[in-house]
Design a protein around this motif. Structure first.
Motif, PDB file in Angstrom:
ATOM      1  N   LEU A  99      -2.804  10.066   4.207  1.00  0.00           N
ATOM      2  CA  LEU A  99      -1.642  10.279   3.192  1.00  0.00           C
ATOM      3  C   LEU A  99      -2.273  10.426   1.826  1.00  0.00           C
ATOM      4  O   LEU A  99      -1.499  10.629   0.826  1.00  0.00           O
ATOM      5  CB  LEU A  99      -0.514   9.230   3.112  1.00  0.00           C
ATOM      6  CG  LEU A  99       0.011   8.709   4.695  1.00  0.00           C
ATOM      7  CD1 LEU A  99       0.638   7.494   4.929  1.00  0.00           C
ATOM      8  CD2 LEU A  99       0.512   9.974   5.051  1.00  0.00           C
ATOM      9  N   GLY A 100      -3.497   9.839   1.355  1.00  0.00           N
ATOM     10  CA  GLY A 100      -3.884  10.166  -0.024  1.00  0.00           C
ATOM     11  C   GLY A 100      -3.603   8.688  -0.644  1.00  0.00           C
ATOM     12  O   GLY A 100      -3.492   8.580  -1.790  1.00  0.00           O
ATOM     13  N   THR A 101      -3.272   8.013   0.114  1.00  0.00           N
ATOM     14  CA  THR A 101      -2.478   6.668  -0.500  1.00  0.00           C
ATOM     15  C   THR A 101      -3.774   5.639  -0.857  1.00  0.00           C
ATOM     16  O   THR A 101      -5.001   5.658  -0.222  1.00  0.00           O
ATOM     17  CB  THR A 101      -1.886   5.837   0.621  1.00  0.00           C
ATOM     18  OG1 THR A 101      -0.774   6.905   1.047  1.00  0.00           O
ATOM     19  CG2 THR A 101      -1.027   4.499   0.083  1.00  0.00           C
ATOM     20  N   ALA A 102      -3.835   4.967  -2.050  1.00  0.00           N
ATOM     21  CA  ALA A 102      -4.735   4.040  -2.290  1.00  0.00           C
ATOM     22  C   ALA A 102      -4.624   2.634  -1.412  1.00  0.00           C
ATOM     23  O   ALA A 102      -3.416   2.240  -1.025  1.00  0.00           O
ATOM     24  CB  ALA A 102      -4.729   3.541  -3.635  1.00  0.00           C
ATOM     25  N   LEU A 103      -5.538   2.127  -0.895  1.00  0.00           N
ATOM     26  CA  LEU A 103      -5.337   1.166   0.064  1.00  0.00           C
ATOM     27  C   LEU A 103      -6.071  -0.315  -0.406  1.00  0.00           C
ATOM     28  O   LEU A 103      -7.478  -0.128  -0.602  1.00  0.00           O
ATOM     29  CB  LEU A 103      -5.914   1.478   1.630  1.00  0.00           C
ATOM     30  CG  LEU A 103      -5.416   1.955   2.540  1.00  0.00           C
ATOM     31  CD1 LEU A 103      -6.173   2.128   3.829  1.00  0.00           C
ATOM     32  CD2 LEU A 103      -4.180   1.111   3.031  1.00  0.00           C
ATOM     33  N   LEU A 104      -5.504  -1.523  -0.461  1.00  0.00           N
ATOM     34  CA  LEU A 104      -6.168  -2.699  -0.719  1.00  0.00           C
ATOM     35  C   LEU A 104      -5.965  -3.548   0.388  1.00  0.00           C
ATOM     36  O   LEU A 104      -4.704  -3.788   0.837  1.00  0.00           O
ATOM     37  CB  LEU A 104      -5.483  -3.180  -1.943  1.00  0.00           C
ATOM     38  CG  LEU A 104      -6.249  -4.593  -2.411  1.00  0.00           C
ATOM     39  CD1 LEU A 104      -7.477  -4.354  -2.924  1.00  0.00           C
ATOM     40  CD2 LEU A 104      -5.118  -5.478  -3.370  1.00  0.00           C
ATOM     41  N   ILE A 105      -7.174  -3.989   1.134  1.00  0.00           N
ATOM     42  CA  ILE A 105      -7.029  -4.699   2.418  1.00  0.00           C
ATOM     43  C   ILE A 105      -7.835  -5.883   2.307  1.00  0.00           C
ATOM     44  O   ILE A 105      -8.964  -5.951   1.788  1.00  0.00           O
ATOM     45  CB  ILE A 105      -7.736  -3.853   3.587  1.00  0.00           C
ATOM     46  CG1 ILE A 105      -7.061  -2.434   3.726  1.00  0.00           C
ATOM     47  CG2 ILE A 105      -7.571  -4.575   4.799  1.00  0.00           C
ATOM     48  CD1 ILE A 105      -7.926  -1.573   4.772  1.00  0.00           C
TER      49      ILE A 105
END
Ligand code: ADP
Ligand code: ADP
Length: 226
Positions: free
Chosen positions: A196-202
């Motif tokens: 999705l081209g989303t930035a992810l903080l995990i």
């Protein structure tokens, strides 16, 4: 494009002599389509930082920018705008839905509430989001208590995805699951950045999940102040 920029952000509980630093000044940034794992010991401040980025806490100092715009005092921007930009996947996803209503209807309600989509368009978006989350769309008709732990996590992934946010914050998204389920859910979360081209903080203490993120940042517990 830089989606998340955290500069010298810290947080404290209490005031005066009772003031305790919960998060030492932290810098990080995440580009669109990239994932960053927040690691570190229990009590280091990882969830505190996740909550600041979700707009649930205001930092004691420092600045947060989302897509270049200030996010430090999210109470100043309408919840609608905040939630469209940043979505969370909590540790206990089942508890993040109300018990009495099918999860699909709850996701569609969030789309309506945030002025993203209504009616058939919302329903179609929920099904697409379920597919992206690897949740069988037939399960959208179930209430949260009728889903397994892994299915509920996928429903929370679908809720986050349906809103097409710029950033998804997942706080220990797999820690309540058994090994096999945990791995499958981790894959579904990690895919979101690339797909999705989303930035992810995990936030995770799972070393194998952290290793699969594009970047890692260890949060170190601050010393008690005062
Ligand atoms: P992590 O997610 O890394 O385990 P947290 O962000 O949950 O860490 O917690 C950071 C620190 O804040 C911990 O030392 C914790 O004990 C402290 N803390 C959390 N809530 C409170 C509170 N209400 N009052 C005082 N200290 C708190
Ligand atoms: P609203 O701002 O619409 O009232 P909620 O507080 O119900 O929203 O939460 C909206 C979104 O934020 C949901 O996707 C929820 O899972 C997520 N969220 C809320 N708190 C957390 C948290 N501590 N960790 C991860 N996600 C969270």
């Amino acid at each position: 494009m830089t989606v998340l920029e955290v500069r010298a952000v810290s947080f404290a509980h209490g005031a005066g002599r009772a003031r305790t630093l919960a998060l030492a000044p932290t810098d990080l940034s995440i580009e669109a389509g990239r994932s960053l794992a927040l690691t570190g010991r229990s009590g280091a401040g990882k969830s505190t930082l996740a909550e600041i980025v979700l707009g649930l806490r205001r930092p004691a100092a420092g600045s947060v920018r989302i897509q270049g715009a200030p996010w430090t005092d999210p109470r100043r921007s309408p919840p609608r705008d905040r939630r469209r930009l940043v979505q969370g996947i909590p540790q206990d996803a089942s508890a993040s839905f109300v018990p009495s209503r099918a999860v699909g209807a709850q996701i569609a309600a969030a789309l309506r509430r945030l002025d993203v989509a209504t009616g058939r368009e919302a329903a179609a978006r929920v099904v697409r989001a379920a597919e992206i989350a690897h949740l069988d769309p037939a399960l959208l008709d179930r209430r949260p208590g009728e889903l397994s732990g892994g299915q509920a996590q996928r429903a929370a992934i679908a809720r986050a995805v349906a809103l097409e946010p710029a950033l998804i914050v997942a706080d220990e998204p797999t820690s309540a699951l058994d090994g096999h389920t945990s791995d499958a859910v981790a894959v579904a979360v990690l895919e979101l950045a690339a797909t999705l081209g989303t930035a992810l903080l995990i936030v995770t203490h799972d070393a194998s999940l952290a290793a699969r993120c594009d970047d890692r940042r260890e949060i170190v517990a601050p010393r008690a102040a005062g």
